[in-house]
Enzyme design. Structure first.
Site, PDB file in Angstrom:
ATOM      1  N   GLY A  96      51.158  54.298  46.904  1.00 22.48           N
ATOM      2  CA  GLY A  96      50.827  53.844  45.552  1.00 22.48           C
ATOM      3  C   GLY A  96      51.991  53.959  44.586  1.00 22.48           C
ATOM      4  CB  VAL A  97      52.025  54.578  40.940  1.00 17.33           C
ATOM      5  CG1 VAL A  97      51.429  55.938  40.722  1.00 17.33           C
ATOM      6  CG2 VAL A  97      52.986  54.229  39.839  1.00 17.33           C
ATOM      7  CG  ASP A  98      53.942  60.095  44.634  1.00 14.27           C
ATOM      8  OD1 ASP A  98      55.080  60.261  44.162  1.00 14.27           O
ATOM      9  OD2 ASP A  98      53.322  60.976  45.258  1.00 14.27           O
TER      10      ASP A  98
ATOM     11  CG  ASN B 204      50.492  64.430  46.994  1.00 14.02           C
ATOM     12  OD1 ASN B 204      51.215  65.415  47.156  1.00 14.02           O
ATOM     13  ND2 ASN B 204      50.751  63.253  47.551  1.00 14.02           N
TER      14      ASN B 204
ATOM     15  CB  ILE C 237      54.985  52.539  36.025  1.00 16.26           C
ATOM     16  CG1 ILE C 237      55.086  53.448  34.800  1.00 16.26           C
ATOM     17  CG2 ILE C 237      55.252  53.291  37.310  1.00 16.26           C
ATOM     18  CD1 ILE C 237      53.922  54.372  34.623  1.00 16.26           C
TER      19      ILE C 237
HETATM   20  N1  APR Z   1      53.280  50.498  38.605  1.00 14.60           N
HETATM   21  C1  APR Z   1      52.110  50.724  37.947  1.00 14.60           C
HETATM   22  N2  APR Z   1      50.959  51.008  38.582  1.00 14.60           N
HETATM   23  C2  APR Z   1      50.979  51.057  39.938  1.00 14.60           C
HETATM   24  C3  APR Z   1      52.137  50.843  40.697  1.00 14.60           C
HETATM   25  C4  APR Z   1      53.329  50.548  39.973  1.00 14.60           C
HETATM   26  N3  APR Z   1      54.494  50.317  40.589  1.00 14.60           N
HETATM   27  N4  APR Z   1      51.832  50.958  42.015  1.00 14.60           N
HETATM   28  C5  APR Z   1      50.506  51.242  42.082  1.00 14.60           C
HETATM   29  N5  APR Z   1      49.993  51.292  40.837  1.00 14.60           N
HETATM   30  C6  APR Z   1      48.614  51.558  40.395  1.00 14.60           C
HETATM   31  C7  APR Z   1      47.482  51.355  41.391  1.00 14.60           C
HETATM   32  O1  APR Z   1      47.132  49.973  41.454  1.00 14.60           O
HETATM   33  C8  APR Z   1      46.381  52.189  40.759  1.00 14.60           C
HETATM   34  O2  APR Z   1      45.680  51.439  39.761  1.00 14.60           O
HETATM   35  O3  APR Z   1      48.511  52.937  40.075  1.00 14.60           O
HETATM   36  C9  APR Z   1      47.131  53.318  40.058  1.00 14.60           C
HETATM   37  C10 APR Z   1      47.002  54.666  40.691  1.00 14.60           C
HETATM   38  O4  APR Z   1      46.912  54.534  42.090  1.00 14.60           O
HETATM   39  P1  APR Z   1      47.588  55.568  43.112  1.00 14.60           P
HETATM   40  O5  APR Z   1      49.056  55.380  43.114  1.00 14.60           O
HETATM   41  O6  APR Z   1      46.881  55.452  44.401  1.00 14.60           O
HETATM   42  O7  APR Z   1      47.318  57.022  42.414  1.00 14.60           O
HETATM   43  P2  APR Z   1      46.029  57.986  42.479  1.00 14.60           P
HETATM   44  O8  APR Z   1      44.744  57.257  42.582  1.00 14.60           O
HETATM   45  O9  APR Z   1      46.220  58.962  41.357  1.00 14.60           O
HETATM   46  O10 APR Z   1      46.221  58.741  43.863  1.00 14.60           O
HETATM   47  C11 APR Z   1      47.275  59.644  44.008  1.00 14.60           C
HETATM   48  O11 APR Z   1      48.085  58.613  45.984  1.00 14.60           O
HETATM   49  O12 APR Z   1      50.022  57.962  46.924  1.00 14.60           O
HETATM   50  C12 APR Z   1      49.305  58.945  46.646  1.00 14.60           C
HETATM   51  O13 APR Z   1      50.935  60.708  46.457  1.00 14.60           O
HETATM   52  C13 APR Z   1      49.878  60.055  45.793  1.00 14.60           C
HETATM   53  O14 APR Z   1      48.400  61.420  47.025  1.00 14.60           O
HETATM   54  C14 APR Z   1      48.642  60.846  45.757  1.00 14.60           C
HETATM   55  C15 APR Z   1      47.558  59.818  45.489  1.00 14.60           C
END
Ligand code: APR
Length: 176
Positions: A33-35, A25, A12
């Protein structure tokens, strides 16, 4: 213009759209993760902006299901829309209302800054424990429901990182 809803595989942070959505969060101060990927790619100005929000309008943090826009630092997009998905294990009823709210409030926030094209990850499908097959129908229905009441967004592109999520979103979108 009619809203286009699509699903692609990708990162993304590379999307050339007006706004990308961050699955954050409540602290808005980063995570994995994506964050983590979004903060790394955007650079320090994104975290500075999030810190300012915490010191001013969001002292208690961003509630689950709500969304807020910031600038996007060095990202190709112009805005980052931060939203807080539900943690699956905290919702015996499935958490659909809160997950749907994330998608609707993201589009409200996009309209608020004038963004017309929005890339959205699989919110809550990583650390927060949703199966993509469960989250995709909630996400797509929320976006379509929002668009049935309101215009202003031309494209919602779900950007998925893995096969499971891509498959779940493609199948859901292709159901007439
Ligand atoms: N681009 C697109 N999708 C991504 C990317 C990226 N660069 N990186 C990870 N993902 C995907 C993951 O594979 C997953 O399918 O994003 C989706 C959401 O995963 P998370 O990032 O773990 O988000 P979420 O489940 O909503 O959890 C949020 O995770 O890191 C923390 O700060 C964040 O505490 C919050 C929690």
């Amino acid at each position: 213009m009619t809203l286009v809803v699509e699903a692609v595989r990708g990162d993304i942070t590379r999307q050339q759209v007006d706004a990308i959505v961050n699955a954050a969060n409540s602290s808005l101060l980063g995570g994995g993760g994506v964050d983590g990927a979004i903060h790394r790619a955007a650079g320090p100005t994104l975290l500075e902006e999030c810190r300012r929000l915490r010191e001013t309008s969001l002292v208690e943090g961003l509630p689950t299901g709500q969304s807020i826009a910031t600038g996007a630092g060095a990202l190709p997009a112009r805005w980052v829309i931060h939203t807080v998905g539900p943690r699956r294990w905290e919702h015996a009823d499935g958490g659909a209302a809160l997950l749907g709210s994330c998608h609707r409030t993201c589009l409200d926030a996009a309209i608020g800054v004038g963004a017309r094209t929005v890339a959205v990850p699989a919110i809550s499908c990583g650390a927060f424990g949703f199966e993509p097959a469960e989250a995709a129908p909630i996400a797509v229905a929320a976006v379509r429901d929002w668009a049935s009441h309101q215009g202003g967004i031309d494209l919602v592109r779900f950007v998925l990182f893995d096969d499971d999520a891509l498959d779940a979103f493609m199948r859901t979108i292709n159901v007439p």
